[in-house]
Design a protein around this motif. Structure first.
Motif, short mmCIF file in Angstrom:
data_model
loop_
_atom_site.label_atom_id
_atom_site.label_comp_id
_atom_site.label_asym_id
_atom_site.label_seq_id
_atom_site.Cartn_x
_atom_site.Cartn_y
_atom_site.Cartn_z
N ILE A 17 -15.77 -11.10 14.70
CA ILE A 17 -16.58 -10.11 13.98
C ILE A 17 -16.67 -8.85 14.85
CG2 ILE A 17 -18.84 -9.55 13.03
CD1 ILE A 17 -19.21 -12.49 12.36
N SER A 21 -19.32 -3.93 11.58
CA SER A 21 -19.07 -4.77 10.40
C SER A 21 -20.24 -4.72 9.42
CB SER A 21 -18.84 -6.22 10.81
OG SER A 21 -17.65 -6.37 11.55
N LEU A 22 -19.92 -4.95 8.15
CA LEU A 22 -20.92 -5.14 7.10
C LEU A 22 -21.00 -6.63 6.82
CD1 LEU A 22 -22.87 -4.16 4.87
CD2 LEU A 22 -20.86 -3.83 3.40
N LEU A 23 -22.19 -7.22 7.01
CA LEU A 23 -22.38 -8.66 6.85
C LEU A 23 -23.40 -8.95 5.77
CD1 LEU A 23 -21.49 -8.30 9.97
CD2 LEU A 23 -22.54 -10.53 10.30
N THR A 174 -18.76 -7.31 1.20
CA THR A 174 -18.97 -7.27 2.65
C THR A 174 -17.74 -7.76 3.41
OG1 THR A 174 -19.93 -9.49 2.74
CG2 THR A 174 -21.44 -7.65 2.31
N ASP A 175 -17.73 -7.48 4.70
CA ASP A 175 -16.64 -7.95 5.55
C ASP A 175 -16.79 -9.44 5.86
OD1 ASP A 175 -15.61 -5.28 5.84
OD2 ASP A 175 -17.25 -4.90 7.24
N PHE A 176 -18.00 -9.85 6.20
CA PHE A 176 -18.28 -11.24 6.58
C PHE A 176 -19.58 -11.69 5.91
CE2 PHE A 176 -15.71 -9.59 10.02
CZ PHE A 176 -14.87 -10.65 10.36
N ALA A 207 -18.21 -11.80 0.38
CA ALA A 207 -17.56 -11.53 1.66
C ALA A 207 -16.05 -11.76 1.64
CB ALA A 207 -18.18 -12.40 2.75
N SER A 208 -15.34 -10.97 2.41
CA SER A 208 -13.92 -11.22 2.64
C SER A 208 -13.73 -12.49 3.47
CB SER A 208 -13.28 -10.03 3.37
OG SER A 208 -13.33 -8.86 2.57
N CYS A 210 -16.18 -15.75 4.68
CA CYS A 210 -17.48 -16.44 4.68
C CYS A 210 -17.47 -17.53 5.74
CB CYS A 210 -17.78 -17.05 3.31
SG CYS A 210 -19.25 -18.08 3.31
#
Length: 267
Positions: A17, A21-23, A174-176, A207-208, A210
């Motif tokens: 991560i 990042s966007l979580l 989101t990214d994660f 999320a891309s 998870c």
């Protein structure tokens, strides 16, 4: 992606991560916080994080751990009232905050996971949520540095209720995502316990990548397909953390036992 999505540790699960990042993070109050993943992310050192979550934990627990370490630059949340450090950072211009009605936030995440870029909702119509002007970030002198923008408003007629105004809400991708579940299998199928199911599935869907921490991993086929709350197609990594997890109560409320029943169990 391998069908066996297990990883050996929380540290390994969050190792890639990056800063900025966007979580999306599951949890409802202090229920279902992916605490081992949060602690591992703090140790990993990622900073300037934007986080989408119903709330930001409390001082020193849940997402409050990352907040206190200065790792969060923006929160997109519904409820922020139990964290003094959150209030301090927001009011002193260190933290950007986007307030979203609770049901709208869940739908923004779910819709993002379903490939729906935006939707109209009645929630927030007639308030600053739709009209704009909510302070998102302050200057250090207390003046507003950034405010929310007005949303597109359209009227629709649903059924026989007559025309009503609806506000446009953009979905969230989101990214994660970090989520906690009670049980998961090696393919990533998850079962949540009670209130932990409120935000974890839509957070995972958005999320891309998870990442799920689970109290118990079972073999594929051990979970009745009809009992799966989140299909493994949405989950990319799963780590077993065991059942011995601190699960604090946000606000403990007790009632006085009726006269003559001291020492007896009350519910």
């Amino acid at each position: 992606m391998s069908l066996d999505k297990t990883v050996a540790s929380a540290a390994e699960a969050v190792a890639d991560i990056p800063d900025g990042s966007l979580l999306a993070v599951g949890g409802f109050g202090l229920s279902g916080n992916p605490i081992q993943l949060i602690e591992a992310l703090k140790e990993q050192g990622a900073k300037d994080l934007s986080i989408v979550s119903n709330n930001c934990g409390v001082d020193g627990w849940g997402l409050g751990i990352l907040l206190g370490a200065g790792r969060i630059s923006k929160m997109i949340s519904s409820y922020v009232g139990e964290n003094k450090e959150f209030a301090r950072q927001y009011l002193e211009g260190e933290l950007e905050v986007e307030l979203v009605p609770q049901g709208t936030l869940a739908e923004k995440l779910r819709a993002g996971g379903a490939g729906i870029p935006a939707f109209y909702t009645r929630s927030g119509v007639g308030t600053q949520v739709a009209d704009g002007g909510l302070p998102m970030k302050y200057h250090q002198d207390g003046t507003v540095a950034k405010a929310s923008q007005p949303k597109d408003i359209r009227t629709f007629e649903m059924g026989r209720t007559g025309e009503k105004a609806y506000a446009l809400e953009e979905s969230i991708v989101t990214d994660f995502a970090l989520v906690h579940a009670a049980v998961g299998d090696r393919h990533g199928n998850l079962v949540f316990n009670k209130a932990t199911r409120q935000f974890a599935p839509p957070a995972a869907m958005s999320a891309s990548v998870c990442i799920a921490q689970v109290e118990r991993i079972v073999e594929p086929g051990e979970i009745d397909p009809d009992q799966v709350h989140l299909p493994g197609v949405y989950v990319h990594r799963i780590v077993e953390v065991g059942p011995d997890i601190e699960k604090p109560i946000e606000k403990r409320t007790l009632r006085t036992a009726p006269a003559g029943t001291e020492g007896e169990e009350t519910r």
